[in-house]
Design an enzyme around this catalytic site. Structure first.
Site, PDB file in Angstrom:
ATOM      1  N   GLY A 199       0.954  -1.261   0.157  1.00 44.73           N
ATOM      2  CA  GLY A 199      -0.141   0.087  -0.209  1.00 44.73           C
ATOM      3  C   GLY A 199       1.019   1.255   0.474  1.00 44.73           C
ATOM      4  O   GLY A 199       2.041   0.951   0.346  1.00 44.73           O
ATOM      5  N   ALA A 200       0.648   2.484  -0.775  1.00 45.94           N
ATOM      6  CA  ALA A 200       1.287   3.122  -1.477  1.00 45.94           C
ATOM      7  C   ALA A 200       1.834   4.153   0.389  1.00 45.94           C
ATOM      8  O   ALA A 200       2.994   4.254   0.187  1.00 45.94           O
ATOM      9  CB  ALA A 200       1.239   4.391  -2.124  1.00 45.94           C
ATOM     10  N   ARG A 230      10.090  -1.591  -5.467  1.00 47.47           N
ATOM     11  CA  ARG A 230       9.176  -1.675  -6.616  1.00 47.47           C
ATOM     12  C   ARG A 230       9.213   0.021  -6.788  1.00 47.47           C
ATOM     13  O   ARG A 230       9.264   0.766  -6.133  1.00 47.47           O
ATOM     14  CB  ARG A 230       8.236  -1.435  -5.119  1.00 47.47           C
ATOM     15  CG  ARG A 230       8.192  -3.471  -4.188  1.00 47.47           C
ATOM     16  CD  ARG A 230       6.425  -3.136  -4.287  1.00 47.47           C
ATOM     17  NE  ARG A 230       5.439  -3.066  -5.029  1.00 47.47           N
ATOM     18  CZ  ARG A 230       4.269  -3.602  -4.795  1.00 47.47           C
ATOM     19  NH1 ARG A 230       3.701  -3.629  -2.919  1.00 47.47           N
ATOM     20  NH2 ARG A 230       3.088  -3.851  -5.697  1.00 47.47           N
ATOM     21  N   ASP A 233      -1.081   4.332  -6.658  1.00 46.61           N
ATOM     22  CA  ASP A 233      -0.270   3.989  -6.485  1.00 46.61           C
ATOM     23  C   ASP A 233       0.725   5.271  -7.138  1.00 46.61           C
ATOM     24  O   ASP A 233       1.447   6.202  -6.510  1.00 46.61           O
ATOM     25  CB  ASP A 233       0.550   3.036  -7.002  1.00 46.61           C
ATOM     26  CG  ASP A 233       0.421   2.015  -5.861  1.00 46.61           C
ATOM     27  OD1 ASP A 233      -0.857   1.412  -5.953  1.00 46.61           O
ATOM     28  OD2 ASP A 233       0.846   1.457  -5.115  1.00 46.61           O
ATOM     29  N   ASN A 261      -3.129   2.425  -9.766  1.00 49.40           N
ATOM     30  CA  ASN A 261      -3.784   1.938  -8.890  1.00 49.40           C
ATOM     31  C   ASN A 261      -3.684   0.152  -9.224  1.00 49.40           C
ATOM     32  O   ASN A 261      -3.473  -0.173 -10.326  1.00 49.40           O
ATOM     33  CB  ASN A 261      -5.137   2.403  -8.634  1.00 49.40           C
ATOM     34  CG  ASN A 261      -5.548   1.778  -7.062  1.00 49.40           C
ATOM     35  OD1 ASN A 261      -4.832   2.103  -6.263  1.00 49.40           O
ATOM     36  ND2 ASN A 261      -6.620   0.836  -7.194  1.00 49.40           N
TER      37      ASN A 261
HETATM   38  O1  MRU Z   1       0.558  -4.431  -4.631  1.00 51.64           O
HETATM   39  P1  MRU Z   1       0.138  -3.523  -3.108  1.00 51.64           P
HETATM   40  O2  MRU Z   1      -1.290  -4.258  -2.529  1.00 51.64           O
HETATM   41  O3  MRU Z   1       1.347  -2.256  -2.946  1.00 51.64           O
HETATM   42  O4  MRU Z   1      -0.831  -2.295  -4.444  1.00 51.64           O
HETATM   43  C1  MRU Z   1      -1.547  -1.856  -3.134  1.00 51.64           C
HETATM   44  C2  MRU Z   1      -2.791  -0.903  -4.012  1.00 51.64           C
HETATM   45  O5  MRU Z   1      -3.160  -0.902  -5.241  1.00 51.64           O
HETATM   46  C3  MRU Z   1      -3.267   0.492  -3.258  1.00 51.64           C
HETATM   47  O6  MRU Z   1      -4.552   0.946  -3.840  1.00 51.64           O
HETATM   48  C4  MRU Z   1      -2.562   1.611  -3.078  1.00 51.64           C
HETATM   49  O7  MRU Z   1      -1.193   1.518  -2.665  1.00 51.64           O
HETATM   50  C5  MRU Z   1      -3.791   2.980  -2.031  1.00 51.64           C
HETATM   51  S1  MRU Z   1      -3.278   2.584  -0.698  1.00 51.64           S
HETATM   52  C6  MRU Z   1      -3.640   3.513   0.267  1.00 51.64           C
END
Ligand code: MRU
Length: 361
Positions: free
Chosen positions: A53-54, A95, A250, A260
């Site tokens: 999650g970002a 990432r 993201d 996203n």
């Molecule tokens: O691959 P992830 O689980 O890190 O992806 C997360 C997302 O796509 C979320 O929607 C995004 O990071 C926003 S979190 C507030």
């Protein structure tokens, strides 16, 4: 708002030597915390989505630089700065898509640079002061994220009505941040005020963030949540059950195009077709004005093993099958009704509204 959860996503250890994260790959079955001190384990935790999650990645990166810099032994401030820059580059290779990772790493590095310049003296005492400064900065990033989540939630709640059916994709909740989430923040605030939302969570193939994480945390908080498979979103929207879609992001480009979790852009296209507003909730640290448009966002590609095998006891496809596994997609700005940040609600044209918001900081 009152304490909602009995878990935390990311923190500095009580003795301030390590990064502590909730291992999200073990959820929903087990609540296991990992104490990380080595750079490889911090890199790996981000890479393998143990912390994800970002915003949460940003907080983890801040503490990551902090704990790794504390371990570095030198009596020269320039050496420490060189080490901080090296750690920034190393953790930044984990990432590529979530800009919050780079935002936090750069913020920590700039803090170190600022301290080196500001301290006239060199030697062990100067080095100690810089390390202290880094610790404070990482804690600040953490604290700000909590406040940011609540502000996003408050602004987004003004767009919602009691009893609404709301669809979300992936996990942009408490687990994705250090606070109450971004896309899920208005749902938690609404829950506290008796809004009675009916939330639909897409399971979010292939890593199942919706099923494993969103369903888990909303359920835990007593929010009415129904889990659906990704390919059910269309029929649920068509049946009239959904009156708003809310997701996180993201990286948001200067023109509003938003990267996203893979699948989000399809949900947005459907929402437009059915006349349902599509809201993106994200902190300003996710808005990247240096990236002009969605086409300029690097999309992370992950191993096909995640599609074939990952959460299954045995492979669900021939093991040697060709796969394509992009982790994110870009929702074009034309499909987005509003982008909600801690500063308020940005409407199209986003190029202007996002810039104004950034500049009002
Ligand atoms: O691959 P992830 O689980 O890190 O992806 C997360 C997302 O796509 C979320 O929607 C995004 O990071 C926003 S979190 C507030």
């Amino acid at each position: 708002m009152k304490q909602l959860f009995d878990f935390f996503t990311v923190d500095l250890s009580p003795d301030e030597t390590s990064l502590v994260i909730l291992d999200q790959t073990r959820l929903p079955g087990e609540t296991v915390y990992l104490t990380l001190r080595e750079e490889e384990s911090i890199w790996d935790a981000i890479r393998t989505l143990k912390v994800r999650g970002a915003p949460a990645i940003g907080v983890a990166a801040g503490y990551g630089i902090c704990v790794l810099a504390q371990q570095y032994e030198t009596g020269r401030k320039e050496d420490l700065l060189k080490e901080v820059r090296r750690i920034r580059d190393y953790l930044g290779s984990s990432r590529p898509t979530a800009v919050n990772l780079f935002w936090a790493l750069d913020r920590m590095t700039e803090k170190a640079e600022e301290c080196v310049k500001a301290l006239p003296e060199d030697g062990p005492e100067a080095v100690r002061k810089i390390k202290e400064c880094l610790k404070e900065e990482a804690r600040k990033i953490h604290k700000e994220d909590r406040a940011t989540c609540e502000a996003i939630g408050r602004h987004c709640l003004t767009l919602l009505e009691p009893g609404m059916g709301i669809l979300t994709h992936c996990n942009a909740g408490a687990l994705a941040t250090a606070g109450i989430g971004t896309a899920l923040a208005p749902l938690y605030l609404g829950q506290e005020q008796g809004y009675g939302f009916k939330v639909y969570a897409d399971e979010t193939r292939p890593l199942l963030q919706g099923a494993r994480l969103t369903a888990w945390e909303l359920n835990k908080a007593g929010v009415d949540v129904t889990l659906i498979c990704d390919n059910m979103a269309c029929s649920v929207m068509k049946s009239g059950k959904i009156r708003a879609v809310i997701t996180g992001a993201d990286r948001i480009a200067a023109n509003g195009d938003s990267a996203n979790k893979i699948g989000t852009s399809g949900v947005a296209v459907l929402a437009k077709e059915f006349g349902i507003p599509m809201y993106i909730c994200a902190p300003l640290s996710t808005v990247d004005l240096n990236t002009p448009a969605g086409a300029d966002i690097q999309i992370e590609e992950r191993p096909g093993e995640e599609i074939i095998h990952k959460w299954y006891e045995r492979p669900m496809a021939p093991e040697d099958i060709k796969t394509y596994n992009p982790a994110f997609d870009v929702t074009d700005a034309e499909y987005i009704t509003a982008i909600i940040t801690e500063k308020g609600v940005a409407r199209p044209p986003f190029r202007e509204s996002l810039r104004e918001m950034q500049e009002s900081e």
